[in-house]
Design an enzyme around this catalytic site. Sequence first.
Site, mmCIF file in Angstrom:
data_model
loop_
_atom_site.group_PDB
_atom_site.id
_atom_site.type_symbol
_atom_site.label_atom_id
_atom_site.label_comp_id
_atom_site.label_asym_id
_atom_site.label_seq_id
_atom_site.Cartn_x
_atom_site.Cartn_y
_atom_site.Cartn_z
ATOM 1 N N HIS A 95 44.616 36.897 12.129
ATOM 2 C CA HIS A 95 45.152 35.580 12.283
ATOM 3 C C HIS A 95 46.005 35.317 11.069
ATOM 4 O O HIS A 95 45.767 35.744 9.960
ATOM 5 C CB HIS A 95 44.014 34.653 11.830
ATOM 6 C CG HIS A 95 44.051 33.112 11.916
ATOM 7 N ND1 HIS A 95 44.546 32.527 13.036
ATOM 8 C CD2 HIS A 95 43.843 32.443 10.926
ATOM 9 C CE1 HIS A 95 44.749 31.330 12.792
ATOM 10 N NE2 HIS A 95 44.363 31.175 11.564
ATOM 11 N N CYS A 142 49.453 31.693 15.939
ATOM 12 C CA CYS A 142 49.465 31.036 14.719
ATOM 13 C C CYS A 142 50.312 31.841 13.979
ATOM 14 O O CYS A 142 50.848 31.443 12.950
ATOM 15 C CB CYS A 142 48.007 31.687 14.062
ATOM 16 S SG CYS A 142 47.433 33.358 14.454
#
Length: 936
Positions: A870, A336
């Site tokens: 994230h 990510c």
Amino acid sequence: MADVSMCSSNGGAELSPEEERVLIRDIALAAEANSKEGDDFFLITQRRWWQHWIEYVNQEQQNGTNEGSSMLNIHPDAVSSSKRPAGIDNSDLIYDSTSHDGNGSVEIHDSLLEGRDYVLLPQDVWNQLYSWYGGGPPLARKVISSGLSQTELSVEVYPLRLQLLVMPKGDRSTIRISKKETIGELHRRACEIFYLNAEQVCIWDYYGHRKHALMNDMGKTLDDANIQMDQDILVEVLSNVNGTALSGYMSSVHNNGSAKKEATSILLESSKLALSIAGGFPASKGASRSCSSEISQAQNMTLTVRELDNTYGITGVSTRGSYVGLTGLQNLGNTCFMNSAIQCLVHTPEFAKYFREDYHQEINWQNPFGMVGELALAFGDLLRKLWAPGRTPIAPRPFKAKLARFAPQFSGYNQHDSQELLAFLLDGLHEDLNRVKQKPYIKSRDADGRPDEEVADEYWANHIARNDSIIVDVCQGQYKSTLVCPVCNKISVTFDPFMYLSLPLQSATTRSMTLTIFTLDSTTSPFPCTVSVPKHGWCRDLIQAVSTACSLKTHEDLKLAEVRNHQFHRFLDDPCMPLSSIKDDDRIAAYKIPKFSKNSLLLRLIHRCRPQGTGNNSLSSQWNAFGVPLITSVPYEDSITRGDIQREVQKILLPWFGGENLTQDTDGDICGDHVTDLVKSNGCPSKTMSLKFSLQMANGSNELIDLSSKEGKSVRVATSSAPAVVYVDWSRDLIEKCNTNYFENLPEVFKYGHVSKKARTEPLSLYTCLEGFLREEPLVPEDMWYCPQCKERRQASKKLDLWRLPEVLVIHLKRFSYSRSMKHKLETFVNFPIRDFDLTNYVANKNSTRRQLYELYALTNHYGGMGSGHYTAHIKLLEENKWYNFDDSHISLINEDDVKSAAAYVLFYRRVRSSDNVLTSNGALPNETKTEPFQT
């Protein structure tokens, strides 16, 4: 491994939860202590089974502390459960029970994260749990050596996944193989899979669908051969041992440098084919443009264009929306960080236009600082796919493989910093696309009093003479750097380029620092003290603040020292030392002592004890330092005796025993017959106390002198003011009677802990961050500046000013703070403007006739903590004037109000060009008064 008997759930009495916990703990500790390369570890699902079992066996430990292996810790959000878990169920970790990786093992999902999705258990622990609960399937992974020295051990959760392609047959197969396996093993397995004669097969590193290297060193590991995840391996079948190819597919007739048969290869590079079909340039120099006619002659080829497209990783998952530019990127496993950075670059309008046109002529194939154009080609190919209409989410495996080849720090599937990746990409793309083929050597001239405008233009011209690319055109600016020598006040001015601005998030100009004060006067125990000092101040500021806080008297002096490993690491006695050299995880002690006089001896006391288990009367000569070292001074007239030093040590350590009567003699360290009593005249309690330590003083030859006997004997004092080192040796009995909490553990200068809700939500202006970046501050010691006038290196102060702003301004919010032992994240909310970001007043070059206005069009976000965070991206599609959230392959429309959050990490601003931005003579916009930026 521990010799622990197995207790099957079917064969014998079922154990209690506590018995299961203790048994698994013992097995785990033994296994972890004896792990070695080649051992098996097993994945077990975190959420579906492991956490349930942890709650089950820790029912009696909910309010206690778990000892032993860290894998048995209770999750902070765990809810007590008395129900025994059912069989082990790893189904959420795998695709399905029929999917295999080529070794007969079950294939696991690509994006699993340790600690969130699974835990790793040593084989003995798995065997024991499996004997109790059954289930599965077993997911074994090998322990391999890793790190630069190959001495670190890690579990290879994701072995290499390689695409084997056979020529000329056209067969394909995907296999999993450890990167620690040899080329010989890969060769053997390829022959086994395709039923080939080993003597008629050679294998090639087919990176980028080109014969990169012949893999004929059979003893070399795949790791050493730099083979990457999802890479192609060409299996070439030869007609005989002399190496003649079986088919014309592998033979090429070269005429005047053209390779007519290469275009018909069934493994034609996908990016080359895609660009040729799209009417773009070929992906390599000298390649034929007649691909379509050649392909039409090869209708019997095994691989079709669609299959070639699929080798890029495109799946059938739909992306929301029908507009171009709304294509997601699949998460390949902790990628990510890469996906968010790529989406921001791809949606930079200047880059989107440039890479969708013919940029082939600008690739610098010979630049030794670049990547032979491969990074630019890979990025351009990926950008075209992301901007193609009707595309489904793309798995950027070829781009990641290319990235790992040129930047090994981003290889594997660990989480990385998106800003570090962004910095590498911008620099790498610049070098691959640098229009300067031969960089000239240019020596910069000193300003010598010339106007800033003249010097700045000269520096910029010198920079462009060596660096000229689309990246420079779009992203590079220039700032003015002013250095001032603290000794001779020499001023040095340079004008340096920048690609992005890294702004600090500390809004305050002060810094809190915690120290421990030792008074050493037998009346006060050590105590922590927190003071506020200028954030960019000097050591003299800290000394002054601590002196005030501890009420330092005129006849007293203050000594500051950093303590590491129970010894003095350095003394903070230079008043001009910058406070930035003191890290947040340092431990500082401050000592109040009498002012040094000619007739006094300065002592540095180092505490020592024997290792646990050796006993007080052990013949072992080993002593270990412990506690906090101390500083004191002993006054004397004509001479100083051993007894004088002994009594000084007793006096300063007396408060640590809480006034308890210690006259009982148990081992010679606490005596009552021949030691001077410290009575009420010294400020101690009414009960008399007698302490005697074993003291060893180091002389000039580093020999130890026993000070515990012959108390009347004089000690030779050095003529200089150098302190004497005395080792205070403690017995175990004496340590048990002392309140060692006072001096066993010093607090850190600044302790990172839970951030309060107020601290997390209190806004910080982006303008304030910029002012902190531009503020004058001293250089850190490792960046000391050479003063040409003093002809010495000096710790100069540095001031930055913006001079030339780029078309696209990239701003990195420094959320991650580094110390020697760990990395911290700042959850500060930064209030950044989405439009009308006005930098006019921050630009030192006042010749511009326009406002320096910017608007936000993209940003990356980082959510969560350090190890399990994230990344996402918020991007504004300018054609629609709408904001979207790019979360890997998932794309959703968001409101502009949702763009701002405490997760904002890297901001992308583009210059606003409008006739309304022309400045009037007073520097304000037409028909309005001039306002400060922070009021925008």
